[in-house]
Enzyme design. Structure first.
Site, short mmCIF file in Angstrom:
data_model
loop_
_atom_site.label_atom_id
_atom_site.label_comp_id
_atom_site.label_asym_id
_atom_site.label_seq_id
_atom_site.Cartn_x
_atom_site.Cartn_y
_atom_site.Cartn_z
N SER A 106 -60.66 -39.37 -64.57
CA SER A 106 -60.59 -40.36 -65.65
C SER A 106 -59.51 -41.39 -65.37
CB SER A 106 -60.39 -39.65 -66.99
OG SER A 106 -60.58 -40.52 -68.06
N ASP A 250 -61.87 -47.86 -67.34
CA ASP A 250 -61.12 -46.92 -66.51
C ASP A 250 -62.00 -46.45 -65.36
OD1 ASP A 250 -62.85 -45.42 -68.09
OD2 ASP A 250 -61.45 -43.77 -68.38
N ASP A 252 -63.79 -43.89 -64.54
CA ASP A 252 -65.10 -43.26 -64.75
C ASP A 252 -65.91 -43.94 -65.85
OD1 ASP A 252 -63.39 -42.23 -66.78
OD2 ASP A 252 -64.66 -40.46 -67.01
N ASP A 254 -65.64 -44.53 -69.15
CA ASP A 254 -65.91 -44.03 -70.50
C ASP A 254 -64.91 -44.60 -71.52
OD1 ASP A 254 -63.64 -42.57 -69.85
OD2 ASP A 254 -64.49 -40.61 -70.35
#
Length: 460
Positions: A106, A250, A252, A254
């Site tokens: 993340s 970010d 990833d 999400d």
């Protein structure tokens, strides 16, 4: 260097010693545990898992270890390669798979990586299930497949196309309204997979995209958490280019942060507020966030004769309450948009599409849109206690101290005053109480935190 094992997955820094860091052996052990857990709990012989990764430098190595381990257990693997967290979540049910693993840490720096675990719905596994996986990893009670029973391996390169088409097909995404505005968008994708997926979406929406840090090489040019102090470059570029809006994701993809046409932060708490404003304006319903998210979402929901509820902190808890209340929209104040019409996971792509639809229909600039929402300011503090002090006892005393206020104890202690709130949560790893506050000014939010710290000290 560290290794964090939790009910939501395993996360750690690459390199170092086994059990202290995310080493190849730790990756294999944890992938074995999840695969074995699925085999123990699924009433079928052939299992299939979806795998996808962000652009971290370690991603290909970790991917190779995970896929080979699953095949060694006799589990079939469909590898999406470079992907996003929401894309993997969507592809699990799309391909009728039995679960998935997302390889991403993340917003953590580049030396980190992680395995995040999904069930057959493409949603994060429950805390109870996560505990069972951890127990299996500790026991190392694995039974690998014989040579004729090894799992099959295949790749897919159409996942982004499928994800984006599902977004474009949503009734609340008005593609033509967005196209008519011909928005100029600056994108900072921190050199990860958002640099692939978001431009594909923006192109379909008829936007002009100016790319900043969109090469998916895993070399993060700044701290990858999308906070104001890390985003000076895009703020300057927006003003230079005369753009309509800045989009930051970010690694990833999400979490979604927005920047207005003046190069000012929209506010990560307000990504969800703006999307909820648009949706609830068109359909009364329920909005959900967690206890540490801004009161602005409650205010906006009430302005549309809709209800608002708060869950315990954590995406799994938000999703659980969203399902219970049949929510129209939900998410977290860190820029996480969960739109159940698409899927129950934080998704920056659908967040972009819904926000741009709202912006187009309101016929306002981003700064004008933001000015229409109630302004709140948040403070974050902590109080360190000596190990012998019982944190639960302190929280219980605080609950009693403020029993005449609106108090929630579903996750620590949250005290809602008329004009502000404070949320007290204990750390799971050290004798610390984290103190989150929100008020109508930064000074007031900080003062409330100081006052609460003083009150806690008086009760010790």
């Amino acid at each position: 260097m560290s290794l964090i094992k939790s009910i939501s997955g395993i996360r750690g820094t690459i390199g170092g010693r086994v059990n202290d860091n995310l080493t190849p052996l730790d990756v294999v052990k944890f992938a074995s545990a999840f695969g074995t857990w699925l085999q123990n709990n699924k009433n079928k012989k052939d299992l299939t898992l979806i795998i996808g990764r962000d652009a971290r430098i370690s991603g290909l190595m970790v991917n190779s270890l995970v896929t080979a381990t699953l095949q060694g257990l006799g589990i079939n693997v469909i590898d999406l390669g470079l992907s996003t967290t929401p894309t993997v979540e969507i592809m699990v049910p799309e391909l009728n798979a039995d679960g998935g693993i997302i390889l991403t840490a993340s917003h953590n720096p580049k030396q980190w990586n992680a395995l995040k675990l999904l069930n057959e719905k493409g949603e994060f596994i429950t805390g109870e299930n996560g505990a069972e996986v951890l127990a299996l990893a500790e026991s190392e009670d694995f039974n690998y497949a014989e040579v004729d029973d090894l799992g099959k391996y295949e790749t897919r390169d159409d996942a982004f196309d499928i994800h984006i088409q599902q977004i474009l097909d949503l009734p609340m995404v008005d593609v033509e309204a967005i196209k008519a505005k011909k928005f100029k968008v600056i994108l900072d994708a921190v050199n990860s997979t958002g640099g692939i997926a978001i431009p594909m979406l923006l192109d379909k929406l008829g936007c002009e995209t100016v790319k900043l840090y969109c090469e998916p090489n895993g070399q993060f040019p700044h701290n990858p958490e999308p906070l104001k102090e890390h985003l000076g470059d895009i703020c300057e570029l927006i003003k230079k280019e005369g753009a309509d809006v800045g989009v930051v994701v970010d690694p990833d993809v999400d979490r979604l942060a927005l920047i207005d046409e003046k190069g000012e932060m929209f506010g990560e708490e307000y990504t969800l507020v703006a999307v909820a404003d648009y949706l609830l304006k068109n359909k009364n319903g329920v909005a959900i966030s967690n206890l540490s998210s801004s009161r602005a979402l409650r205010d906006v929901a009430q302005s549309h004769n809709s209800e608002y509820f708060a869950s315990a902190v954590g995406e799994v808890n938000v999703v659980t309450l969203m399902k219970e209340k049949n929510a129209v929209i939900g998410g977290e104040g860190n820029g996480g948009i969960i739109y159940p019409e698409l899927h129950y996971g934080r998704d920056s792509l659908v967040g972009v599409a819904l926000f741009l639809t709202h912006l187009a229909k309101e016929n306002k600039t981003v700064s004008e849109l933001r000015a229409g929402y109630p302004s709140y300011f948040m403070g974050k503090k902590k109080i360190e206690l000596t190990p012998e002090i019982n944190v639960d006892d302190i929280l219980s005393k605080m609950e009693k101290e403020y029993q005449n206020e609106n108090v929630s104890t579903i996750d620590g202690v949250k005290i809602d005053f008329e004009n502000n709130w404070v949320h007290l949560r204990k750390s799971n790893t050290e004798p610390i109480i984290r103190i989150y506050t929100e008020a109508k000014s930064q000074e007031e939010a900080d003062k409330l935190g100081d006052d609460i710290i003083a009150k806690i000290k008086s009760l010790i």
